[in-house]
Scaffold this motif. Structure first.
Motif, PDB file in Angstrom:
ATOM      1  N   GLY A   3       0.779  -1.237   0.000  1.00 41.09           N
ATOM      2  CA  GLY A   3       0.000   0.000   0.000  1.00 41.09           C
ATOM      3  C   GLY A   3       0.802   1.273   0.000  1.00 41.09           C
ATOM      4  N   ALA A   4       2.127   1.185   0.225  1.00 44.13           N
ATOM      5  CA  ALA A   4       2.965   2.385   0.242  1.00 44.13           C
ATOM      6  C   ALA A   4       3.591   2.589  -1.132  1.00 44.13           C
ATOM      7  N   VAL A  58       0.413   6.566   5.685  1.00 45.98           N
ATOM      8  CA  VAL A  58       0.875   5.496   4.807  1.00 45.98           C
ATOM      9  C   VAL A  58       2.262   5.813   4.262  1.00 45.98           C
ATOM     10  N   ASP A  59       3.264   5.347   4.976  1.00 46.69           N
ATOM     11  CA  ASP A  59       4.660   5.487   4.561  1.00 46.69           C
ATOM     12  C   ASP A  59       5.467   4.452   5.328  1.00 46.69           C
ATOM     13  N   PRO A  60       6.423   3.769   4.685  1.00 43.35           N
ATOM     14  CA  PRO A  60       7.196   2.731   5.382  1.00 43.35           C
ATOM     15  C   PRO A  60       7.891   3.219   6.641  1.00 43.35           C
ATOM     16  N   ASP A  74       5.050  -0.222  -5.595  1.00 35.40           N
ATOM     17  CA  ASP A  74       4.703  -0.534  -4.219  1.00 35.40           C
ATOM     18  C   ASP A  74       5.954  -0.964  -3.441  1.00 35.40           C
ATOM     19  N   PHE A  75       6.127  -0.389  -2.260  1.00 31.48           N
ATOM     20  CA  PHE A  75       7.316  -0.659  -1.440  1.00 31.48           C
ATOM     21  C   PHE A  75       7.462  -2.150  -1.139  1.00 31.48           C
TER      22      PHE A  75
END
Length: 539
Positions: A342-343, A444-446, A349-350
């Protein structure tokens, strides 16, 4: 006379036609039912551990607080970051200094003005070492914040200053591209200085609770229900349709499901697994993605999980696909890393870019377990207890994992459970060997998923500290090249998964039941439904 009689009949007939085709009479209105009450009841599952923005660390507290507070930025119905109390925002040429103009019509729920000083006080209150905020590190982007929080600087060094009643100036250590999104999380909400300074327990009861969001708290029967009602002092109160929301605290999923079916609840989440299949296809049922990771933490300071090989052996002995398809049944994605799908990154996508870091392998798991025990000089493995917070679905997952450890490793483990608030305190003091935990990205970010495992993060309950991991994470936060930043986050995740202080189980989904006549709720990928725009329609 005949002409007059026919004219009278014609007028009566025309009146009847107009009545049928046009406006309602009093009788028409009563026959269609009285006005629909704009009130709903939702299940929060448990008591919010803290309704203080400085102290809350869990999704239940955050869900309620998102309804009763608002920060400089908020989110629209699609989840996009938009201005909240910040009427204007200016950024200096070097990208470090942000100057916010607070809305002139910003007020507290008691009707008093909300000022820039309330933000300055709130953020410095979070950073005050005496406050004991577990989320203080989210403010470390601000110049002087980390030093003050760690007792190496003064509050005067924190670069947050109210220039006047409506102007707030914030200076960062380095430019931060997602600063506006960061400001949507509850740790950055304002609090009323006069109230908080005079009453340390202001957030413990409805009678003393003052907030500034679309709703205000009006009742709190602890461990039973919490009530919020429309806040008429909110600057966009005309957008708020609901008059009242009652949050019930029903921990048993089966009980909550029965209450939903008997109309005692209008919304519930986390259905009992045996109800999911029967609800699929129903109009009021939904499975939604949820930006978070379900995992079992290892306490690396307690045997036998002081040994990395033993930690990995446990991680490789669990069949996640079987859990998802036969136990949880809600479409969860088996997890072999920390950061969920989702990131988005410049390369896609990560998670897809990073791939999996391990796989289920019973033979390799047995080999690692044997090697780890030999390294420690153990002929038998020390007894292991898996702790989880009370919940039917957590219990089912734990029981299934217990059986897999027995079948695949020949290890018998014990299970124990505690209520949520007690559980949080137990794990916070590292009084466990292996424990369930979920970590949801506040945005929403790793970086927010990986921040959990920083060595000095109060949320990291594993006891695991890795200086290289911490260094890379720190450098990623000042890296302006986005591709390089994500590369660094991949490096950090690789270090984490090599040391294996936790075993990921799955990436979350949520199962919802919501009455079909409730319209306008906002479903965010990292929050429970936000009801600011919701309304109840006639059935």
């Amino acid at each position: 006379m005949k002409r007059i009689l026919w004219l009278f009949i014609a007028i009566l007939s025309l009146g009847t036609i107009l009545g049928a085709c046009g406006g309602k009479s009093d009788g028409d209105e009563s026959s269609s039912g009285e006005d629909v009450k704009q009130e709903i009841t939702m299940n929060a599952k448990s008591e919010p551990p803290s309704m203080d923005p400085a102290l809350a660390t869990d999704t239940t507290s955050g869900w309620v607080m998102d309804h009763v507070f608002e920060g400089l930025y908020t989110r629209d119905q699609d989840g996009k970051t938009v201005p909240g109390l910040a009427e204007e925002a200016e950024v200096s040429e070097d990208g470090k200094t942000h100057t916010f103009t607070i809305r002139e019509d910003a007020k507290w729920s008691d009707g008093s003005p909300l000022t820039a000083n309330d933000f300055e006080f709130a953020w410095k209150h979070v950073l005050n070492p005496d406050t004991g905020s577990s989320f203080a590190f989210y403010l470390y982007y601000i110049k002087g914040a980390e030093e003050y929080n760690k007792g190496k600087g003064t509050v005067e060094d924190v670069a947050v200053k109210a220039l006047d009643e409506r102007t707030l100036e914030v200076t960062l250590n380095a430019p931060l591209g997602y600063f506006d999104t960061l400001l949507t999380m509850w740790t950055f909400y304002p609090v009323k200085e006069e109230l908080v300074s005079s009453d340390a327990n202001w957030a413990a009861e409805a009678d003393t609770y003052v907030s500034n969001g679309p709703f205000k708290m009006t009742g709190w029967s602890h461990d039973s229900e919490l009530v919020i009602e429309k806040n008429d002092e909110y600057y966009k109160e005309d957008e708020v349709k609901l008059d009242k929301i009652t949050f019930k605290m029903v921990g048993e999923a089966t009980t909550a499901y029965q209450m939903y079916k008997t109309d005692e609840l209008d919304f519930m989440m986390t259905l009992p697994t045996d109800a999911i299949e029967s609800e699929k296809g129903n109009e009021d049922f939904e499975i939604v993605p949820y930006y978070g990771t379900y995992m079992y933490m290892f306490n690396v300071e307690k045997e036998p999980f002081t040994n990395k090989k033993i930690r990995k052996a446990f991680g490789m002995a669990v069949d996640r696909k079987v859990l998802s398809e036969n136990v949880t049944l809600a479409g969860e994605i088996p997890a072999y890393a920390m950061v969920p799908e989702g990131a988005d990154t410049p390369k896609g996508d990560f998670r897809e870019e990073g791939g999996d870091y391990f796989k289920e392998d019973v033979d390799e798991a047995k080999k690692l377990l044997k090697e780890g025990m030999e390294e420690e000089g153990w002929s038998t493995l020390p007894a292991v207890t898996l702790l989880y917070n009370t919940d039917e679905n957590h219990k089912k997952i734990a029981e299934a994992a217990q059986e897999m450890f027995k079948q695949n490793l020949g290890v018998d483990i014990k299970l124990a459970n505690q209520e949520w608030k007690t559980y949080l305190e137990t794990t916070k003091t590292h009084n466990f060997q292996m424990a369930r935990m979920g970590w949801i990205g506040v945005f929403v970010d790793p970086v927010v998923n990986l921040d959990y495992f920083l060595g000095d993060s109060p949320n990291n309950r594993t006891g695991w500290v890795n200086e290289e991991f911490d260094r890379i994470m720190a450098e990623s936060k000042v890296e302006q090249d986005q591709e390089k930043r994500y590369e660094m986050l991949h490096q950090a995740e690789e270090i984490l998964m090599e040391d294996f202080p936790m075993m990921p189980i799955h990436f979350y989904t949520n199962t919802y039941l919501m009455k079909t006549n409730i319209k306008g709720s906002a479903n965010y990928v990292n929050r429970y439904p936000f009801m600011k725009w919701a309304e109840v329609e006639a059935k």
